[in-house]
Design a protein around this motif. Structure first.
Motif, mmCIF file in Angstrom:
data_model
loop_
_atom_site.group_PDB
_atom_site.id
_atom_site.type_symbol
_atom_site.label_atom_id
_atom_site.label_comp_id
_atom_site.label_asym_id
_atom_site.label_seq_id
_atom_site.Cartn_x
_atom_site.Cartn_y
_atom_site.Cartn_z
ATOM 1 N N UNK A 52 0.811 -1.216 0.000
ATOM 2 C CA UNK A 52 0.000 0.000 0.000
ATOM 3 C C UNK A 52 0.850 1.274 0.000
ATOM 4 N N UNK A 53 1.949 1.280 0.706
ATOM 5 C CA UNK A 53 2.812 2.461 0.671
ATOM 6 C C UNK A 53 3.443 2.651 -0.707
ATOM 7 N N UNK A 54 3.803 1.551 -1.354
ATOM 8 C CA UNK A 54 4.308 1.642 -2.723
ATOM 9 C C UNK A 54 3.268 2.195 -3.676
ATOM 10 N N UNK A 55 2.011 1.789 -3.493
ATOM 11 C CA UNK A 55 0.934 2.310 -4.343
ATOM 12 C C UNK A 55 0.731 3.802 -4.103
ATOM 13 N N UNK A 56 0.777 4.235 -2.848
ATOM 14 C CA UNK A 56 0.635 5.671 -2.563
ATOM 15 C C UNK A 56 1.778 6.481 -3.163
ATOM 16 N N UNK A 57 2.992 5.983 -3.042
ATOM 17 C CA UNK A 57 4.145 6.684 -3.613
ATOM 18 C C UNK A 57 4.012 6.767 -5.130
ATOM 19 N N UNK A 58 3.607 5.672 -5.743
ATOM 20 C CA UNK A 58 3.454 5.680 -7.196
ATOM 21 C C UNK A 58 2.411 6.700 -7.644
ATOM 22 N N UNK A 59 1.246 6.670 -7.024
ATOM 23 C CA UNK A 59 0.175 7.586 -7.434
ATOM 24 C C UNK A 59 0.592 9.031 -7.214
ATOM 25 N N UNK A 60 1.213 9.319 -6.081
ATOM 26 C CA UNK A 60 1.613 10.693 -5.775
ATOM 27 C C UNK A 60 2.600 11.228 -6.810
ATOM 28 N N UNK A 61 3.639 10.463 -7.094
ATOM 29 C CA UNK A 61 4.708 10.989 -7.943
ATOM 30 C C UNK A 61 4.513 10.710 -9.421
#
Length: 166
Positions: A52-61
């Motif tokens: 989930x943290x990887x998904x948040x980082x991907x979407x943000x950047x």
């Protein structure tokens, strides 16, 4: 910031692999025991968090780099983190003493069906937070009017004739 979305993808992929290893410990050569133990659940939870943290980082950047988060996106982040906390609480409920299968002398703590339902529900809650973050971001920037360029005919005010018609 071109490499940061790839870091998010790598974290998410690592999380998925760790979840798989936690769910099926036989693929690593470890003899699986009866039920799901505390170490096995900890491995699953670590993979779940990385995913989930990887998904948040991907979407943000990948989609919103350099833009501040709006209120709906902040709600999405908090919903994702709340899902992670609820998942940890559901999974560790018996180990922490507030679950339905409390620890007794000589009896192993088991991962029960209520805990599994709570954990899967929290997974969907965290995923919903990521979807909210991705879908409620600011719209793409509209091109600004350049004062040095010549106005196009559609930009010029229309001239009115003596009757007031355009």
């Amino acid at each position: 910031m071109t490499g940061i979305p790839q870091i998010g993808i790598a974290l998410g992929s690592l999380g998925a692999i760790i979840i798989f290893m936690g769910l099926f410990p036989g693929v690593t050569g470890i003899t699986p025991g009866r039920g799901v133990g505390i170490v096995q659940f900890t491995v699953i939870l670590v993979g779940y968090t990385l995913l989930h943290l990887g998904a948040l980082i991907y979407v943000k950047f990948a989609f919103y780099a350099g833009r501040p988060s709006n209120l709906a996106q902040q709600v999405g982040i908090r919903l994702t983190l709340t899902g992670l906390v609820f998942g940890a609480m559901a999974g560790f409920a018996d180990f922490l003493g507030f679950g339905s299968h409390l620890r007794a002398e000589g009896v192993e703590v088991i991962f029960g069906p209520l805990q599994a339902i709570g954990f899967v529900g929290s997974f969907f809650l965290a995923s919903l937070g990521i979807l909210i973050y991705a879908l409620t971001g600011p719209p793409p920037d509209t091109p600004a009017f350049d004062e040095d360029s010549e106005p196009t005919p559609s930009d010029e005010p229309k001239q009115r004739d003596e009757n007031g018609d355009c």
